[in-house]
Design a protein around this motif. Structure first.
Motif, PDB file in Angstrom:
ATOM      1  N   VAL A  81       0.840  -1.191   0.000  1.00  0.00           N
ATOM      2  CA  VAL A  81       0.000   0.000   0.000  1.00  0.00           C
ATOM      3  C   VAL A  81       0.878   1.245   0.000  1.00  0.00           C
ATOM      4  CG1 VAL A  81      -1.915  -1.082   1.242  1.00  0.00           C
ATOM      5  CG2 VAL A  81      -0.175   0.114   2.526  1.00  0.00           C
ATOM      6  N   GLU A 141      -1.347   7.195   1.869  1.00  0.00           N
ATOM      7  CA  GLU A 141      -2.786   6.908   1.770  1.00  0.00           C
ATOM      8  C   GLU A 141      -3.254   6.173   3.026  1.00  0.00           C
ATOM      9  OE1 GLU A 141      -5.221   7.299  -0.722  1.00  0.00           O
ATOM     10  OE2 GLU A 141      -3.884   8.587  -1.849  1.00  0.00           O
ATOM     11  N   TRP A 142      -2.499   5.167   3.420  1.00  0.00           N
ATOM     12  CA  TRP A 142      -2.831   4.373   4.603  1.00  0.00           C
ATOM     13  C   TRP A 142      -2.919   5.267   5.838  1.00  0.00           C
ATOM     14  CZ3 TRP A 142      -4.247  -0.453   5.957  1.00  0.00           C
ATOM     15  CH2 TRP A 142      -4.042  -0.855   7.268  1.00  0.00           C
ATOM     16  N   LEU A 193      -6.107   7.470   5.821  1.00  0.00           N
ATOM     17  CA  LEU A 193      -7.309   6.700   6.160  1.00  0.00           C
ATOM     18  C   LEU A 193      -7.369   6.389   7.654  1.00  0.00           C
ATOM     19  CD1 LEU A 193      -9.804   4.916   5.512  1.00  0.00           C
ATOM     20  CD2 LEU A 193      -8.192   3.050   5.106  1.00  0.00           C
ATOM     21  N   PHE A 199      -9.081  -2.613   7.142  1.00  0.00           N
ATOM     22  CA  PHE A 199      -8.580  -1.316   6.691  1.00  0.00           C
ATOM     23  C   PHE A 199      -8.004  -1.395   5.281  1.00  0.00           C
ATOM     24  CE2 PHE A 199      -8.544  -0.222  11.255  1.00  0.00           C
ATOM     25  CZ  PHE A 199      -9.231   0.969  11.178  1.00  0.00           C
ATOM     26  N   LEU A 200      -7.317  -2.491   4.958  1.00  0.00           N
ATOM     27  CA  LEU A 200      -6.797  -2.659   3.595  1.00  0.00           C
ATOM     28  C   LEU A 200      -7.938  -2.732   2.589  1.00  0.00           C
ATOM     29  CD1 LEU A 200      -3.882  -5.186   4.192  1.00  0.00           C
ATOM     30  CD2 LEU A 200      -3.673  -2.818   3.415  1.00  0.00           C
ATOM     31  N   LEU A 221      -9.389   0.797   2.226  1.00  0.00           N
ATOM     32  CA  LEU A 221      -8.493   1.641   1.426  1.00  0.00           C
ATOM     33  C   LEU A 221      -8.601   1.291  -0.052  1.00  0.00           C
ATOM     34  CD1 LEU A 221      -6.311   3.835   1.443  1.00  0.00           C
ATOM     35  CD2 LEU A 221      -4.617   2.016   1.680  1.00  0.00           C
ATOM     36  N   HIS A 222      -8.643  -0.002  -0.354  1.00  0.00           N
ATOM     37  CA  HIS A 222      -8.789  -0.419  -1.754  1.00  0.00           C
ATOM     38  C   HIS A 222     -10.130   0.038  -2.330  1.00  0.00           C
ATOM     39  CE1 HIS A 222      -8.419  -2.741  -5.391  1.00  0.00           C
ATOM     40  NE2 HIS A 222      -9.598  -3.285  -5.143  1.00  0.00           N
ATOM     41  N   PHE A 231     -11.953   2.670  -1.479  1.00  0.00           N
ATOM     42  CA  PHE A 231     -11.892   4.103  -1.746  1.00  0.00           C
ATOM     43  C   PHE A 231     -10.997   4.412  -2.940  1.00  0.00           C
ATOM     44  CE2 PHE A 231     -13.164   5.128   2.813  1.00  0.00           C
ATOM     45  CZ  PHE A 231     -14.395   5.631   2.444  1.00  0.00           C
ATOM     46  N   ASN A 232      -9.781   3.856  -2.955  1.00  0.00           N
ATOM     47  CA  ASN A 232      -8.837   4.170  -4.030  1.00  0.00           C
ATOM     48  C   ASN A 232      -9.335   3.706  -5.388  1.00  0.00           C
ATOM     49  OD1 ASN A 232      -5.649   3.799  -2.246  1.00  0.00           O
ATOM     50  ND2 ASN A 232      -7.191   5.381  -2.169  1.00  0.00           N
ATOM     51  N   HIS A 239      -8.993   9.514  -2.653  1.00  0.00           N
ATOM     52  CA  HIS A 239      -7.631   9.385  -2.130  1.00  0.00           C
ATOM     53  C   HIS A 239      -7.463  10.272  -0.899  1.00  0.00           C
ATOM     54  CE1 HIS A 239      -6.148   6.986  -5.495  1.00  0.00           C
ATOM     55  NE2 HIS A 239      -7.017   7.690  -6.214  1.00  0.00           N
ATOM     56  N   PHE A 240      -6.502   9.924  -0.080  1.00  0.00           N
ATOM     57  CA  PHE A 240      -6.272  10.606   1.194  1.00  0.00           C
ATOM     58  C   PHE A 240      -5.051  11.499   1.190  1.00  0.00           C
ATOM     59  CE2 PHE A 240      -8.805   6.881   1.883  1.00  0.00           C
ATOM     60  CZ  PHE A 240      -9.847   7.373   2.655  1.00  0.00           C
TER      61      PHE A 240
END
Length: 119
Positions: free
Chosen positions: A24, A28-29, A32, A104-105, A108-109, A111-112, A117-118
């Motif tokens: 990741v 970004e991580w 989030l 969480f992974l 994140l996937h 959203f991305n 994006h963060f």
């Protein structure tokens, strides 16, 4: 040496990084996880509904769209998009304190892959 000895239990915790690290973008991580843990007992739906968060994500989404030649509708509402994604992914009622790294992974996937994006 304390007299009387305190009634306390102690433990030693050893923290080891995952090897290999997850694939990741750590900025970004970090973005989030910071949003999710601002108020760890709130649902993710509530965490992503705050005005500051939605403004930041809308700005990032529009930048992403402009870089990828994607048209954004004039009546676009980032809050609706976020709530829809959270509901479809089953994350809307989850709380950060009860989620594990895989949750969480996946978030994140989710959203991305939808252009949110963060960083």
């Amino acid at each position: 040496n304390f007299r009387p000895p305190p009634k306390v239990e102690s433990s030693v915790v050893r923290i080891e990084p995952k090897n290999p690290p997850p694939p990741v973008n750590f900025k970004e991580w970090d973005g989030l996880v910071r949003i999710a843990f601002v108020r760890k007992n709130k649902t993710l739906n509530a965490c992503f509904s705050s005005r500051a968060v939605t403004e930041m994500l809308e700005k990032n989404y529009k930048i992403h769209c402009s870089l990828n030649d994607i048209m954004v509708d004039a009546d676009f509402d980032i809050k609706e998009k976020i709530q829809k994604l959270l509901t479809e992914g089953g994350y809307d009622k989850m709380r950060a304190r009860t989620m594990d790294m895989d949750d969480f992974l996946g978030l994140l996937h989710l959203f991305n892959s939808n252009g949110i994006h963060f960083t």
